[in-house]
Design an enzyme around this catalytic site. Structure first.
Site, short mmCIF file in Angstrom:
data_model
loop_
_atom_site.label_atom_id
_atom_site.label_comp_id
_atom_site.label_asym_id
_atom_site.label_seq_id
_atom_site.Cartn_x
_atom_site.Cartn_y
_atom_site.Cartn_z
N ASP A 1 40.51 50.60 43.28
CA ASP A 1 39.25 49.92 42.97
C ASP A 1 38.30 50.27 44.11
O ASP A 1 38.54 49.90 45.26
CB ASP A 1 39.52 48.41 42.91
CG ASP A 1 38.25 47.59 42.69
OD1 ASP A 1 37.13 48.14 42.81
OD2 ASP A 1 38.38 46.38 42.42
N TYR B 1 44.13 38.20 51.40
CA TYR B 1 43.93 38.55 50.00
C TYR B 1 42.72 39.47 49.84
O TYR B 1 41.62 39.16 50.28
CB TYR B 1 43.72 37.30 49.14
CG TYR B 1 43.59 37.68 47.70
CD1 TYR B 1 44.71 38.05 46.98
CD2 TYR B 1 42.35 37.75 47.09
CE1 TYR B 1 44.60 38.48 45.68
CE2 TYR B 1 42.23 38.17 45.79
CZ TYR B 1 43.35 38.53 45.08
OH TYR B 1 43.24 38.97 43.80
N LYS C 1 44.04 41.85 43.54
CA LYS C 1 45.39 41.93 43.01
C LYS C 1 45.81 43.40 43.01
O LYS C 1 44.98 44.29 43.09
CB LYS C 1 45.36 41.36 41.58
CG LYS C 1 46.56 40.56 41.14
CD LYS C 1 47.00 39.48 42.03
CE LYS C 1 48.33 38.88 41.73
NZ LYS C 1 48.75 37.94 42.77
P1 13P Z 1 40.37 42.99 41.28
O1 13P Z 1 41.71 42.86 42.00
O2 13P Z 1 40.52 43.66 39.96
O3 13P Z 1 39.37 43.66 42.17
O4 13P Z 1 39.86 41.52 40.95
C1 13P Z 1 39.66 40.65 41.98
C2 13P Z 1 39.17 39.30 41.57
O5 13P Z 1 39.03 38.44 42.43
C3 13P Z 1 38.88 38.98 40.17
O6 13P Z 1 38.45 37.65 40.01
MG MG Z 2 37.66 44.58 42.14
MG MG Z 3 41.10 45.63 39.56
#
Ligand code: 13P
Ligand code: MG
Ligand code: MG
Ligand code: 13P
Length: 375
Positions: A11, A230, A233
């Site tokens: 990402d 964090y 994800k």
């Molecule tokens: P991503 O891990 O896809 O960037 O999403 C993060 C997020 O906080 C979505 O609410």
């Molecule tokens: Mg993202």
């Molecule tokens: Mg993502």
């Protein structure tokens, strides 16, 4: 000649929140691979799922090759520069370090790779999921490779009746790769005992027990273990070789009709159903729901066919409707109980400081003395 398939995914920024990358960023990544991959790659394909860009590359360098990893890293750096210029949200999100050091593993991007001798026809599937974690593939893989209720080939395919070997990783262990290998069908209950815990035990690879050949490879990154906080994800990618000595395409896809509940969704902190979607689908409702795309390819002497977008088939409309209903149902209970991930998975979120502060305010009430009974 052995062929290597490598997916490297990151990402590096998206439009309108964590929704989808811009066309310009995607084009930049594609152009970089096209120009700089000359002489190194046999072929490549760049796609997106949610806010993640996946680069599929074919070559003869074997897995974890520094030049292949550097190429993808540099392409993501080039894309990040454009994402910053465009003011995209979370530009460079998954590039956790400044300098590349030989292998993108541990630097933020997710990686799934396999090296093999091509069969005379070599069909395979490329999965990419967003707003979820690598363990999201545990149940579909168990069903596809170990359950004859799902996979008729375990009964009908002469090359498949010996079963498959699962290599499972304990992704909570951060000192190195802690793995175990278990054979289906003999160790079915042991496999299930581990795979029920999607947060901790993740299928990393699956091998045919009749030929020893690798059938599946899954990315097993844990971003918050790498970054110490964090950062998003670990939206996972997966490669699955299909047909002949492996499950048929439809047997690998069938478990996704469950739209099973997985960890991820809003802020990577909730539970939501995994919705199968066509490629380049963004996210929407509650930053989700968790989505998975799947492209079918054949590879021949390293050359890729065009992809077939298998979840674009009308069958999956019904599954998507069910997934939307399941998503709204679990969201009705907000933060309560199983709608949110357990505390251990929220380790680096704001909730930790709330709970630490409240912990100091708790007091132990003296036990009430029993009232003497008059005689
Ligand atoms: P991503 O891990 O896809 O960037 O999403 C993060 C997020 O906080 C979505 O609410
Ligand atoms: Mg993202
Ligand atoms: Mg993502
Ligand atoms: P075809 O007869 O269309 O090749 O299909 C064979 C098969 O095994 C499908 O699962």
């Amino acid at each position: 000649m052995k062929t290597t398939l490598s997916i490297i995914k990151a990402d590096i920024g998206s439009i309108g929140g964590h929704v989808a990358p811009s066309t310009q960023v995607l084009d930049t990544v594609r152009k970089h691979i096209h120009l700089e991959g000359n002489g190194l790659l046999l072929d490549f394909f760049v796609s997106s799922t949610g806010d993640d860009i996946a680069i599929l590359m074919t070559h003869t360098q074997g897995v974890a090759h520094p030049d292949v990893h550097r190429l993808a890293w540099d392409a993501f750096q080039a894309g990040t520069a454009v994402a910053k210029d465009q003011g995209l949200y979370g530009a460079g999100q998954d590039l956790l370090v400044n300098a590349f050091s030989g292998n993108v593993k541990g630097l933020g991007p997710a990686v799934a790779e396999m090296e093999f001798d091509e069969r005379s026809a070599e069909p395979f599937l490329m999965f990419a999921a967003d707003k979820t974690e690598p363990g999201a593939y545990n149940l579909p893989l168990y069903m596809a490779f170990a359950d004859p209720m799902n996979t008729a080939g375990l009964l009908l395919g002469p090359e498949m009746t010996k079963g498959f070997r699962f290599r499972i990783m304990d992704v909570n262990y951060t000192q190195g790769d802690r793995v175990i290998e278990l054979d289906a069908p003999e160790s079915l209950y042991d496999i299930a005992a581990l795979l029920r815990d999607n947060d901790r035990y993740v299928v990393e690879a699956i091998f045919s027990r009749s030929s020893g050949e690798q059938a599946a490879a899954v990315s097993t990154t844990r971003l918050h273990n790498i970054a110490g906080k964090y950062t998003g994800k670990d939206d996972p990618v997966m490669l699955v070789r299909v047909q002949k000595n492996f499950p048929a395409t439809g047997e690998v896809l069938a478990p996704f009709a469950t739209a099973h509940y997985v960890g991820g969704f809003m802020r990577g902190s909730h539970i939501g159903p995994l919705m199968p979607v066509p490629r380049q689908t963004g996210t929407s409702y509650f930053d989700g729901p968790p989505i998975v795309s799947c492209l079918g390819f054949c590879v021949h002497e390293g050359k890729l066919t065009e992809p077939v977008d298998v979840f674009a088939h009308p069958f999956w409309d019904e599954v998507r409707h069910r997934a939307a209903t399941k998503a709204m149902e679990i969201r009705r209970q907000g933060f309560s109980g199983p709608a949110m991930l357990p505390y251990s998975e929220l380790e680096y979120g704001g909730i930790v400081s709330i709970l630490e502060r409240l912990d100091k305010q708790f007091r132990i009430r003296p036990a009430a003395k029993p009232t003497p009974v008059a005689v």
